[in-house]
Design an enzyme around this catalytic site. Structure first.
Site, short mmCIF file in Angstrom:
data_model
loop_
_atom_site.label_atom_id
_atom_site.label_comp_id
_atom_site.label_asym_id
_atom_site.label_seq_id
_atom_site.Cartn_x
_atom_site.Cartn_y
_atom_site.Cartn_z
N SER A 120 0.84 -1.21 0.00
CA SER A 120 0.00 0.00 0.00
C SER A 120 0.86 1.24 0.00
O SER A 120 0.39 2.32 -0.33
CB SER A 120 -0.84 0.08 1.28
OG SER A 120 -1.65 -1.00 1.43
N HIS A 141 -2.25 -3.49 -6.47
CA HIS A 141 -2.78 -3.05 -5.17
C HIS A 141 -4.28 -3.32 -5.09
O HIS A 141 -5.09 -2.62 -5.71
CB HIS A 141 -2.48 -1.56 -4.97
CG HIS A 141 -2.83 -1.05 -3.61
ND1 HIS A 141 -3.38 0.19 -3.38
CD2 HIS A 141 -2.70 -1.64 -2.39
CE1 HIS A 141 -3.58 0.34 -2.08
NE2 HIS A 141 -3.18 -0.74 -1.47
N ASN A 191 -5.19 6.24 -2.00
CA ASN A 191 -4.74 6.71 -0.69
C ASN A 191 -4.30 8.16 -0.71
O ASN A 191 -4.32 8.84 0.30
CB ASN A 191 -3.62 5.81 -0.14
CG ASN A 191 -4.21 4.60 0.56
OD1 ASN A 191 -5.38 4.60 0.95
ND2 ASN A 191 -3.41 3.57 0.70
P1 NAI Z 1 -1.38 -9.92 7.27
O1 NAI Z 1 -0.56 -9.57 8.44
O2 NAI Z 1 -2.80 -10.32 7.45
O3 NAI Z 1 -0.65 -11.09 6.44
C1 NAI Z 1 0.71 -11.11 6.15
C2 NAI Z 1 1.14 -12.55 5.98
O4 NAI Z 1 2.45 -12.57 5.44
C3 NAI Z 1 1.19 -13.33 7.30
O5 NAI Z 1 0.46 -14.52 7.15
C4 NAI Z 1 2.68 -13.61 7.49
O6 NAI Z 1 2.93 -14.86 8.11
C5 NAI Z 1 3.18 -13.61 6.07
N1 NAI Z 1 4.59 -13.31 5.92
C6 NAI Z 1 5.33 -12.38 6.55
N2 NAI Z 1 6.59 -12.37 6.08
C7 NAI Z 1 6.65 -13.32 5.11
C8 NAI Z 1 7.66 -13.77 4.22
N3 NAI Z 1 8.87 -13.23 4.23
N4 NAI Z 1 7.35 -14.74 3.34
C9 NAI Z 1 6.13 -15.29 3.31
N5 NAI Z 1 5.13 -14.92 4.12
C10 NAI Z 1 5.37 -13.93 5.00
O7 NAI Z 1 -1.26 -8.65 6.29
P2 NAI Z 1 -2.32 -8.11 5.21
O8 NAI Z 1 -3.25 -7.16 5.86
O9 NAI Z 1 -2.87 -9.25 4.44
O10 NAI Z 1 -1.36 -7.24 4.27
C11 NAI Z 1 -0.48 -7.82 3.36
C12 NAI Z 1 0.02 -6.77 2.39
O11 NAI Z 1 -1.09 -6.19 1.72
C13 NAI Z 1 0.79 -5.61 3.02
O12 NAI Z 1 1.80 -5.21 2.13
C14 NAI Z 1 -0.26 -4.55 3.16
O13 NAI Z 1 0.27 -3.24 3.18
C15 NAI Z 1 -1.06 -4.78 1.88
N6 NAI Z 1 -2.44 -4.28 1.91
C16 NAI Z 1 -3.22 -4.46 3.04
C17 NAI Z 1 -4.52 -3.98 3.06
C18 NAI Z 1 -5.37 -4.17 4.26
O14 NAI Z 1 -6.44 -3.55 4.33
N7 NAI Z 1 -4.99 -5.01 5.21
C19 NAI Z 1 -5.10 -3.28 1.87
C20 NAI Z 1 -4.23 -3.25 0.73
C21 NAI Z 1 -2.95 -3.70 0.77
#
Ligand code: NAI
Length: 498
Positions: A120, A141, A191
């Site tokens: 993001s 995104h 954003n």
């Molecule tokens: P989350 O915390 O729910 O999931 C992240 C996952 O990545 C976890 O399951 C973790 O174990 C895994 N992980 C961490 N490091 C890793 C690695 N090196 N290799 C493989 N797996 C790994 O996070 P979320 O909310 O799903 O966000 C993920 C991405 O999406 C971020 O970059 C965030 O900025 C972006 N994003 C999030 C939004 C939201 O509303 N939550 C909206 C749009 C984008």
């Protein structure tokens, strides 16, 4: 890449799970990998559960769910995704972690595999900088919740190849989304362009324009937004919302246009993060009663009124009263001693002095005056109580609830929409996206009732420019400087169109 090529989703949290779901449902073979043991299996199981529920509700056939499930599997290690044609990265928002992952991925996947990041906030150019092949790096995104939100920003970094961007765009479309191209700049499109929705509301509140509940009611019921800015910030979480604003402000080298709010900083520091902490602008603890908007009490209908001219307000009030407009040179409504006029960006008091109308009440814009449940007004300091009562009474007999705001330039809706349009125009001016792109992004990414530049066309680009001029003059801040593109269009009398 074809519709059934192998896609890898790396990071199976909230976003990765949703991305895997929609890609597999659309026909792609999907492998899910997560660094945390058991996380990928949990994600695949939860997608299976979602499909079972969709089948039970008749929204998906049994055969489709079964076929989609057969296309979705977990990868126990990164090398298992080596045949992927595209990797969608959705790991934690940590620059070093993402860069390390992409470097590792380059040694795993084929040379022409696309590397797409769901980041993001990080620059796609920066994420690609150390790659052997930065051409294959692109932003993809998605918005939360992925299965429901239609928008995907396809973000081009400096090195992203045209092929890579186009293939990613086409994939998003095949997965049922509305993709929009964006250049890798802070906040991409949504954003960045959405900042004023929060920022102007915070300033209105900080300056005592009305209560948070009243401003929310105006933005929802007159502005047509699905959620008011304060309830929305409470839902997003002030920690997240404030940190996005700060990161955009810093990324633009401290441009005043994005200055964060001290009021919001206070909430963050107090731990009032919104719904998730039980309290933000509003109280979410059990039994708490949500504050009511300060609607004006019911006034008697004015004994006489007249409608002159035919702007959006006058025409709609006439129709709502089953009355007729009289065509005249200027547009205004009278109710008893009061004169009502649609805001032109000036405060009621400035306008009362300039036009020598003591009993002036100005009315804020509404998304649709014909159906608006609520209208916001402001009264000039010279407006008598009797005249104000008549003005409110007239709007009430036309079926509108009325909220009186402090007399600030552009009131709430015109001010906010003008700032959204200004930011959108600036994004277009700087080549971040197209007019159609920004309009689609704000409708599909944050559910705005209209694209900001389409809305400016409806209000009139010159009126939007004038509202911004009034704000700039009133506050003397660079925050309200006008985008060159908006100025050009206003001067030329041109709409943005699409
Ligand atoms: P989350 O915390 O729910 O999931 C992240 C996952 O990545 C976890 O399951 C973790 O174990 C895994 N992980 C961490 N490091 C890793 C690695 N090196 N290799 C493989 N797996 C790994 O996070 P979320 O909310 O799903 O966000 C993920 C991405 O999406 C971020 O970059 C965030 O900025 C972006 N994003 C999030 C939004 C939201 O509303 N939550 C909206 C749009 C984008």
């Amino acid at each position: 890449m074809t519709s059934d090529s192998l896609i890898a989703v790396v990071g199976s949290g909230l976003m990765g799970t949703g991305i895997a779901q929609i890609a597999a449902a659309a026909g792609q073979h999907v492998l899910v990998f997560d660094a945390m043991p058991g996380a990928a299996a949990k994600a695949v199981a939860s997608v299976g559960e979602t499909w079972r529920k969709l089948v039970a509700r008749g929204k998906m056939t049994d055969a489709d769910a079964e076929a989609a499930s057969a296309r979705l599997a977990i990868a126990a290690s990164l090398p298992e995704i080596k045949h992927a044609r595209m990797v969608v990265e959705a790991i934690v928002e940590d620059l070093d972690a993402k860069r390390a992952l992409f470097t590792e991925l380059e040694s795993v996947v084929a040379a022409d595999c696309i590397l797409a990041s769901n980041t993001s906030s990080f620059s796609i150019t920066l994420l690609a900088a150390k790659l052997a092949c930065p051409e294959r790096m692109v932003g993809m995104h998605f918005f939360n919740p992925v299965p429901l939100m239609e928008l995907v920003e396809v973000v081009r970094g400096l090195g992203t190849s045209e092929d890579c961007a186009v293939v990613t765009f086409d994939a998003a479309r095949r997965w049922g989304k509305t993709p929009v191209f964006a250049k890798s700049t802070p906040g991409f499109i949504v954003n960045r362009v959405a900042r004023p929705y929060y920022a102007e509301a915070l300033r209105l509140l900080n300056e005592g324009a009305a209560s948070a509940a009243s401003i929310d009611a105006v933005m929802r019921e007159a502005g047509g937004f699905r959620m008011g800015p304060f309830e929305l910030m409470d839902l997003i979480g002030h920690d997240t919302n404030f940190s996005v604003t700060r990161s955009i402000f810093n990324a633009f080298f401290g441009d005043q246009r994005y200055t964060p709010s001290l009021l919001q900083q206070e909430l963050v520091e107090a731990g009032r993060w919104g719904r998730k902490s039980g309290r933000g602008f509003f109280d979410y603890t059990e039994g708490a009663v949500p504050p009511a908007p300060a609607f004006e009490p019911v006034r008697p209908a004015p004994q006489h009124f007249s409608l002159h001219g035919e702007d959006a307000l006058t025409t709609a009030i006439a129709a709502r009263l089953h009355s007729f407009t009289q065509v005249s040179h200027t547009t205004f409504i009278t109710a008893g001693a009061a004169t009502l006029q649609l805001t032109d960006g000036r405060t009621a008091t400035e306008r009362a002095i300039a036009e020598r109308i003591a009993d002036l009440v100005i009315v804020d814009y509404a998304r649709d005056f014909a159906t608006s449940k609520t209208l916001a007004v402001a009264r000039a300091v010279s407006c008598s109580d009797v005249a104000f009562d008549a003005a409110v009474g007239l709007l009430q007999i036309a079926g509108c609830k009325v909220i009186c705001l402090r007399d600030l330039p552009g009131l709430a809706v015109l001010r906010t929409v003008s700032m959204l349009a200004n930011e959108a125009a600036d994004a277009v001016n700087q080549g971040v996206c197209t007019v159609a792109g920004v309009n689609a992004a704000m409708r599909k990414g944050v559910n705005y009732p209209a694209g900001p530049l389409a809305w400016a066309d409806e209000i009139g680009v010159a009126r939007v420019r004038d509202a911004l001029l009034c704000l700039a003059e009133y506050y003397g801040e660079d925050r309200y400087r006008i985008s060159p593109l908006l100025r050009e269009h206003a001067l030329a009398g041109r709409n943005f169109g699409e």
